[in-house]
Design an enzyme around this catalytic site. Structure first.
Site, short mmCIF file in Angstrom:
data_model
loop_
_atom_site.label_atom_id
_atom_site.label_comp_id
_atom_site.label_asym_id
_atom_site.label_seq_id
_atom_site.Cartn_x
_atom_site.Cartn_y
_atom_site.Cartn_z
N TYR A 1 -11.13 11.39 -33.41
CA TYR A 1 -12.48 11.52 -32.84
C TYR A 1 -12.59 12.83 -32.06
O TYR A 1 -11.72 13.69 -32.15
CB TYR A 1 -12.80 10.29 -31.99
CG TYR A 1 -12.94 9.03 -32.83
CD1 TYR A 1 -13.98 8.89 -33.74
CD2 TYR A 1 -12.01 8.00 -32.73
CE1 TYR A 1 -14.10 7.75 -34.52
CE2 TYR A 1 -12.12 6.86 -33.52
CZ TYR A 1 -13.16 6.74 -34.41
OH TYR A 1 -13.29 5.62 -35.20
N HIS B 1 -7.01 9.34 -32.66
CA HIS B 1 -7.49 8.80 -33.94
C HIS B 1 -8.52 9.67 -34.66
O HIS B 1 -9.31 9.18 -35.47
CB HIS B 1 -8.06 7.38 -33.74
CG HIS B 1 -7.13 6.46 -33.04
ND1 HIS B 1 -7.54 5.30 -32.44
CD2 HIS B 1 -5.80 6.55 -32.80
CE1 HIS B 1 -6.51 4.70 -31.88
NE2 HIS B 1 -5.43 5.44 -32.08
N HIS C 1 -10.95 8.28 -24.60
CA HIS C 1 -10.50 8.15 -26.00
C HIS C 1 -10.29 9.54 -26.57
O HIS C 1 -11.23 10.25 -26.91
CB HIS C 1 -11.55 7.39 -26.80
CG HIS C 1 -11.07 6.90 -28.14
ND1 HIS C 1 -9.91 7.35 -28.74
CD2 HIS C 1 -11.59 5.97 -29.00
CE1 HIS C 1 -9.75 6.74 -29.90
NE2 HIS C 1 -10.75 5.89 -30.08
#
Length: 346
Positions: free
Chosen positions: A152, A150, A147
């Site tokens: 993070y 977004h 990930h």
């Protein structure tokens, strides 16, 4: 299936209900399931309650059950490996009052609220990602997804707004991408050449929907090629509306451009088959409700080889058997997505 945080893992361990949630969607015809974000073994990785770990004996054994259940239905599965960075809320367990870790201590540009990572911190997180990937391979998963989207942790390194470092991890785009490149390289070394690495990234951030890492195809190539060279096999290009062109010079969307520039497989995502984008203008209002719509444009783009895979989010929360219904032409049986579906795992 796109990764979607569900927060139904008490004590950060997936329950039998979570096993069934993923099994049912594999039975519904999804070829590849990417799990909700699962946190790596770092004290500051967690940001939200009841999010599952991807470390520790109990959690890994539960994830092994998930993988086995998906495989029994003929599906493939990858855990999404996650560190929230400066999005962490101190007091969240595990981790207690540990502050958010990030490149410059910032969640929002210009506002220091957490811990600026040292080189030792960076090395520790890189190794935690590598260990989680190795654990996924040993637990029988088919791939892993990093990930890096977004707003993070990894994206906080990518974004100049939150990365004000003056060492080798800050500055131009190549330097801001170094942290991610090291993670990918460490994972590749841990899992060998034949285990698939997916990387999810985005232009937009939860902190700023209009944020952009790159403004031109040339800048995109400079950003994305080092990640491909480090070992990424598939790029999961997160957009809010898959049909929107990424640059004025072409109708290609973000996944289309990444495939064109790197030759790597790509995943497109963003309100597929639904009447409204997944987030409203205020991030506090939650996922928008939406009704099914036709996806002729999606099929046309797929047939033109713009991208290789399509990720579904809200559509398969509302319709676990979405692929089978669509394959059979039973479009009238597709249910609209409603917020009430988030209240339980079905």
């Amino acid at each position: 299936m796109a990764p979607m945080t569900r927060s139904f893992s008490p004590h950060n361990v997936p329950s039998d209900q979570v096993v069934e949630y993923y099994r049912r969607r594999a039975a519904g015809g999804l070829g590849l399931i990417i799990t909700e974000g699962t946190t790596i073994n770092h004290i500051a990785a967690h940001g939200y309650p009841n999010v599952p770990n991807f470390h520790g004996e109990q959690a890994l054994e539960a994830w092994r059950k998930v993988a086995n259940a998906v495989h029994a239905e003929g599906g493939k599965i990858a855990p999404q490996l996650w560190h929230v960075g400066a999005a962490r809320r101190p007091g969240t367990e595990p981790g207690g009052q540990t502050p958010g870790f990030s490149p410059s201590g910032m969640f929002m540009p210009g506002k220091i609220t957490g811990h600026a990572m040292t080189k030792d911190d960076i090395d520790e997180v890189v190794q935690a990602y590598a260990q989680a990937a190795k654990d996924a391979q040993q637990a029988g998963f088919d791939a892993i997804e990093i990930h890096a989207a977004h707003g993070y942790l990894i994206d906080q390194f990518f974004w100049a707004g939150t990365n004000q470092r003056e060492d080798e991890y800050g500055g131009d785009m190549a330097a801001r991408g170094r942290f991610a490149q090291e993670i990918v390289s460490a994972i590749r070394a841990a899992v060998g050449p034949d285990f698939a690495i997916i990387l999810r990234w985005s232009q937009w951030k939860q902190q700023a929907y209009d944020a952009r890492l790159v403004e031109t195809p040339e800048a995109l190539a400079e950003f994305i090629q080092p990640l491909a060279d480090a070992g990424v096999d598939i790029f999961h290009c997160s957009t809010r509306r898959f049909w929107q062109p990424e640059f004025e010079s072409s109708n290609l969307n973000l996944a289309g451009w990444v495939k064109k520039l790197t030759g790597k497989a790509t995943i497109t995502v963003g309100s597929v088959g639904l009447s409204d984008e997944f987030l409203p203008e205020s991030a506090n209002a939650g996922f928008k409700e939406a009704s099914p719509v036709n996806f002729d444009e999606l099929v046309e783009r797929m047939e033109n080889n713009e991208f290789d895979l399509v990720a579904l989010g809200r559509s398969v929360i509302a319709n676990p058997d979405w692929p089978k219904l669509v394959q059979a032409g039973k479009f009238d049986q597709l249910k609209p997505y409603e917020k009430r579906y988030l209240e339980s795992l079905v």
